[in-house]
Scaffold this motif. Structure first.
Motif, mmCIF file in Angstrom:
data_model
loop_
_atom_site.group_PDB
_atom_site.id
_atom_site.type_symbol
_atom_site.label_atom_id
_atom_site.label_comp_id
_atom_site.label_asym_id
_atom_site.label_seq_id
_atom_site.Cartn_x
_atom_site.Cartn_y
_atom_site.Cartn_z
ATOM 1 N N THR A 248 -21.207 -48.849 -9.202
ATOM 2 C CA THR A 248 -21.947 -48.320 -8.012
ATOM 3 C C THR A 248 -22.580 -49.542 -7.228
ATOM 4 O O THR A 248 -23.013 -50.637 -7.879
ATOM 5 C CB THR A 248 -23.349 -47.381 -8.440
ATOM 6 N N GLY A 249 -22.742 -49.753 -5.742
ATOM 7 C CA GLY A 249 -23.203 -50.673 -5.512
ATOM 8 C C GLY A 249 -24.058 -50.084 -4.126
ATOM 9 O O GLY A 249 -23.423 -49.227 -3.407
ATOM 10 N N MET B 62 -27.044 -49.724 4.311
ATOM 11 C CA MET B 62 -26.319 -50.982 5.000
ATOM 12 C C MET B 62 -25.003 -50.814 4.046
ATOM 13 O O MET B 62 -24.059 -51.175 4.763
ATOM 14 C CB MET B 62 -26.858 -52.211 4.842
ATOM 15 N N GLY B 63 -24.959 -50.398 3.022
ATOM 16 C CA GLY B 63 -23.727 -50.424 2.286
ATOM 17 C C GLY B 63 -23.816 -49.436 0.963
ATOM 18 O O GLY B 63 -24.872 -49.456 0.331
ATOM 19 N N MET B 64 -22.912 -48.552 0.841
ATOM 20 C CA MET B 64 -22.870 -47.697 -0.274
ATOM 21 C C MET B 64 -21.233 -47.714 -0.666
ATOM 22 O O MET B 64 -20.404 -46.982 -0.188
ATOM 23 C CB MET B 64 -23.239 -46.101 0.120
ATOM 24 N N VAL B 65 -21.364 -48.109 -2.225
ATOM 25 C CA VAL B 65 -19.990 -48.036 -2.764
ATOM 26 C C VAL B 65 -20.006 -47.296 -4.061
ATOM 27 O O VAL B 65 -20.880 -47.351 -4.664
ATOM 28 C CB VAL B 65 -19.425 -49.577 -2.821
ATOM 29 N N SER B 66 -19.139 -46.558 -4.326
ATOM 30 C CA SER B 66 -18.828 -45.737 -5.608
ATOM 31 C C SER B 66 -17.617 -45.791 -6.186
ATOM 32 O O SER B 66 -16.623 -45.747 -5.252
ATOM 33 C CB SER B 66 -19.282 -44.191 -5.396
ATOM 34 N N LEU B 67 -17.520 -46.592 -7.134
ATOM 35 C CA LEU B 67 -16.045 -46.758 -7.515
ATOM 36 C C LEU B 67 -15.688 -45.875 -8.850
ATOM 37 O O LEU B 67 -16.807 -45.883 -9.787
ATOM 38 C CB LEU B 67 -15.698 -48.226 -7.919
ATOM 39 N N PRO B 68 -14.607 -45.370 -9.282
ATOM 40 C CA PRO B 68 -13.351 -45.720 -8.427
ATOM 41 C C PRO B 68 -13.498 -44.533 -7.190
ATOM 42 O O PRO B 68 -14.342 -43.862 -7.076
ATOM 43 C CB PRO B 68 -12.269 -44.875 -9.288
ATOM 44 N N ASP B 69 -12.775 -45.028 -6.280
ATOM 45 C CA ASP B 69 -12.703 -44.304 -4.951
ATOM 46 C C ASP B 69 -11.469 -43.758 -4.588
ATOM 47 O O ASP B 69 -10.652 -43.657 -5.350
ATOM 48 C CB ASP B 69 -13.499 -44.993 -3.827
ATOM 49 N N PHE B 70 -11.415 -43.226 -3.440
ATOM 50 C CA PHE B 70 -10.053 -42.525 -3.036
ATOM 51 C C PHE B 70 -9.733 -42.534 -1.628
ATOM 52 O O PHE B 70 -10.567 -43.230 -0.801
ATOM 53 C CB PHE B 70 -10.311 -40.849 -3.331
#
Lengths: 572, 146
Positions: free
Chosen positions: A238-239, A250-258
């Motif tokens: 997660t970021g 400002m940014g939202m990342v969840s990996l793995p993504d699709f």
């Protein structure tokens, strides 16, 4: 007789007069009548002329500069666009053609199906024959054809095959914003993420929806988080980046993504937004909140000391220190060496009710206010016993989402005011609620800086940007039991610490140590460097000047001694 | 007289009739043209819309990064490489020019910048000066001169 007289009168004739007079009289009457009729017409025309003059000269002398078009058309798509904070397109509708059949017109379903399969090989032959032979007036055959496919189907020249113009949701940035934006179904209904949350607004289409996310930040964050995830063979990551003064994500990342164009194709795990839907025990990061509560209530001062000489036994639990110092520790030392024992002792000073009240103010006891449908409720102890008071002080026994954690760190470092997390662009800072005092926030800034200069977060430091943060490594809970060697490694940091602007969080789920980290997979080794890299990339984009010229002064201002000198002399 | 007036009015009637007819036709023609332009505008807007999507797709940061790595010999900028305008010395001109006895600006010989810790002035640049330092602009503070 009377009737006859009336008819004479009506004609203007007067039979009692002589023939000459009668003729003269009749002529005069006729002339009068013509005259009066003429006047009537004259008045009518004057009326119209007057009206025209009034309308064209008096009311509006010249032509209007700008015609008020009533029937001018604007291109309206079914759903409004979604753009990032700088107006870069993230989601839009594009026109496509969909193939349908009027099965009543189709003479030879099998032949038509075989022809169609040469062009659209993806279709199922049996279903196709059934549809074409169904005698229905409308059967969908294939949605959203490419222009090339449409041309080829047209070229087949099968009567009864028609095209329906449709719109299809397109995400030009692909996976980059997958979890924030969500996706739509084939009929363009939003069914996840912002697409679902703002479904009605997007449908009414009154201008694009402007998110608070920044595509450049998002890209840098995703690139660094995914590279860390790959390096340490983590199962997920997660970021998050948040503006601490507005609560804007400002940014939202969840990996793995699709791939939002084909959300169904990936594993279900990939559609899970770890940043807002995943609740995790955050581990030592919570020591920051613990310290903030203690300093704010005044039960501790910066140089209060706590006994961490030996593990603490409470009921059937024992609280250990991961990096045992086995001596009395000050508050800065408790954070720098991440002492569980010290934190638990600090918590015992202020008690359960105070802890509850502050955690509620920090927003840890309720679900996040962020505008996404995928928001999880935190997991809280019930009943809230003394052992919970102690474990929560170092981040166990309470599970919150990464977004809540970032929001809490924003509150601590922005001067003590909590503002709700949002994914919509804000004009200025929204109203907030004070949680801790300005003074406590200042102390916390210096403590967070200390963790990076002296403590477990050394690998995150970026010269010039003065990061301050906290590491957190928690053993993962699987079905209510802790699993050893399956960790959540979190590093959360604010920067630049002399005037914090943004908070960055990186969490790795189940990282494995590598040769470079000497086999360690704790947050200080795996997540902290990733945060440092993210800051190196995003700080210049966000307009934060690296402070070199002033560095010694800043370092001095943020400086915090681990122990007070006299205390040092006294204790040794 | 009557004939003239009658003729005049007849002519007016014809003129107004023709005029009305012409205006009516013209309005219809313009309306058709307006509709055509409207539909052209819609087509253009749709093209622009598609191009915007394509522009966003082509400008995806991931793609730009990949292209930059492939075609440019540039690396990630480091914080050390950034400086603000305030850190640039403002008296560079004074170090580079002086006024001679006729009041004209004369350039010192371009001398390599001092390395840190190396304060000896460059003799060669000193030899290039025709006269002693004038009073108009302060002399270069390369150190060791006075």
């Amino acid at each position: 007789m009377n009737l006859l007289r009336f008819s004479y009168w009506l004609r203007g004739d007067r039979p009692e007069l002589g023939p000459e007079q009668r003729e003269k009289h009749a002529l005069e009457t006729a002339r009068n009548r013509i005259f009066i009729t003429g006047i009537m017409f004259g008045i009518g025309f004057l009326w119209i002329a007057g009206g025209l003059f009034n309308a064209t000269v008096l009311k509006q002398g010249n032509e209007p500069d700008l015609t008020a078009g009533t029937d001018s058309k604007e291109l309206k798509t079914e759903r409004a666009d979604i753009v990032d904070r700088n107006g870069i397109l993230l989601a839009t509708d594009l026109p496509t053609s969909s193939l349908y059949a009027d099965a009543r017109v189709i003479k030879d379903p099998v032949g038509a199906a075989d022809h169609l399969l040469t062009v659209l090989p993806g279709l199922d032959r049996d279903t196709l024959i059934r549809h074409l032979g169904s005698q229905k007036a409308f059967v969908w055959l294939r949605r959203n054809l490419t222009p090339d496919q449409q041309y080829k189907v047209n070229a087949l020249g099968i009567p009864g095959l028609n095209f329906q113009r449709e719109e299809r949701r397109v995400y030009p940035q692909g996976r980059l914003f997958a979890h924030v934006l969500g996706f739509t179904d084939i009929d363009n209904n939003g069914i996840a993420g912002a697409e679902r949350e703002f479904d009605n607004d997007l449908r009414s289409n009154s201008g694009p929806l402007r998110l608070s996310l920044d595509i450049r930040v998002q890209h840098a964050l995703r690139a660094e988080v995914s590279s860390a995830m790959e390096t340490y063979s983590a199962a997920g990551a997660t970021g998050l980046v948040m503006d601490i003064y507005t609560g804007e994500v400002m940014g939202m990342v969840s990996l793995p993504d699709f791939d939002p164009h084909r959300p169904g194709q990936g594993p279900a795990d990939a559609r899970f937004n770890r940043a807002t839907l995943g609740v995790y025990e955050q581990g030592s990061v919570f020591k920051l909140f613990n310290a903030a509560i203690a300093l704010d209530t005044g039960t501790s001062t910066l140089y209060s000391t706590y006994d961490a000489t030996k593990p603490m036994r409470v009921a059937r639990f024992t609280i250990h220190d991961f990096h045992g110092e086995n001596r009395w520790l000050t508050v800065p030392e408790i954070l720098a060496y991440s002492s569980n024992i010290g934190s638990a002792r600090m918590a015992m000073d202020f008690g359960i009710e105070t802890q509850k009240k502050y955690l509620k103010d920090f927003g840890f006891l309720d679900p996040s206010d962020v505008e996404l449908p995928e928001v999880a409720s935190p997991l809280l102890p019930n009943p809230w016993r003394e052992i919970n008071l102690m474990t929560i002080s170092y981040g166990h026994g309470i599970a919150v989402t990464p977004l809540q954690l970032v929001n809490g760190i924003s509150t601590i470092s922005n001067g003590g005011i909590r503002r709700p997390s949002t994914i919509l662009k804000q004009d200025g800072a929204p109203a907030g609620v004070r949680v801790i005092s300005k003074k406590t926030s200042d102390d916390m800034r210096r403590l967070m800086r200390l963790v990076v200069t002296e403590g477990s977060g050394k690998k995150a430091d970026v010269p010039g940007y003065f990061l301050g943060g906290k590491t957190g490594t928690a053993d993962k809970l699987v079905n209510g039991r802790y699993v050893k060697n399956a960790r959540m490694s979190t590093f959360v940091a604010a920067f630049p610490m002399q005037d914090p602007r943004y908070v960055v969080l990186v969490t790795l789920d189940g990282p494995q140590g590598t040769k470079e980290t000497y086999g360690y997979a704790t947050a200080g080794w795996v997540a902290a460097p990733a945060v440092g890299k993210v800051v190196t990339r995003i700080a210049p984009l966000l307009g934060i000047e690296p402070a070199y010229a002033k560095a010694p002064e800043i370092e001095q201002a943020l400086r915090l001694d681990l122990r007070k000198e006299e205390r040092k002399l006294a204790s040794f | 007289m009557t004939k003239i007036v009658t003729g005049f009015w007849f002519l007016m009637t014809v003129l107004i009739g023709v005029g009305t007819y012409w205006v009516s036709h013209e309005v219809e023609r313009l309306e058709r043209r307006y509709a055509a332009i409207q539909s052209d505008i819609l087509d253009e807007q749709e093209s622009i819309h598609v191009f915007q999507a394509e522009w966003s797709y082509l400008n995806a940061p991931g793609r730009i990064e990949k292209l930059a790595r492939e075609y440019l010999k540039l690396d990630q900028i480091q914080p050390l490489q950034m400086a603000s305008i305030d850190t640039i010395p403002t008296d560079t001109d004074a170090k580079r020019y002086r006024l001679d006895k006729f009041g004209e600006a004369v350039a010192y010989m371009p001398a390599p910048r001092d390395r840190p810790g190396e304060s000896a002035y460059d003799e060669a640049s000193e030899n290039m000066i025709i006269d002693g330092p004038s009073v108009g602009i302060p002399a270069p503070e390369t150190g060791g001169q006075q």
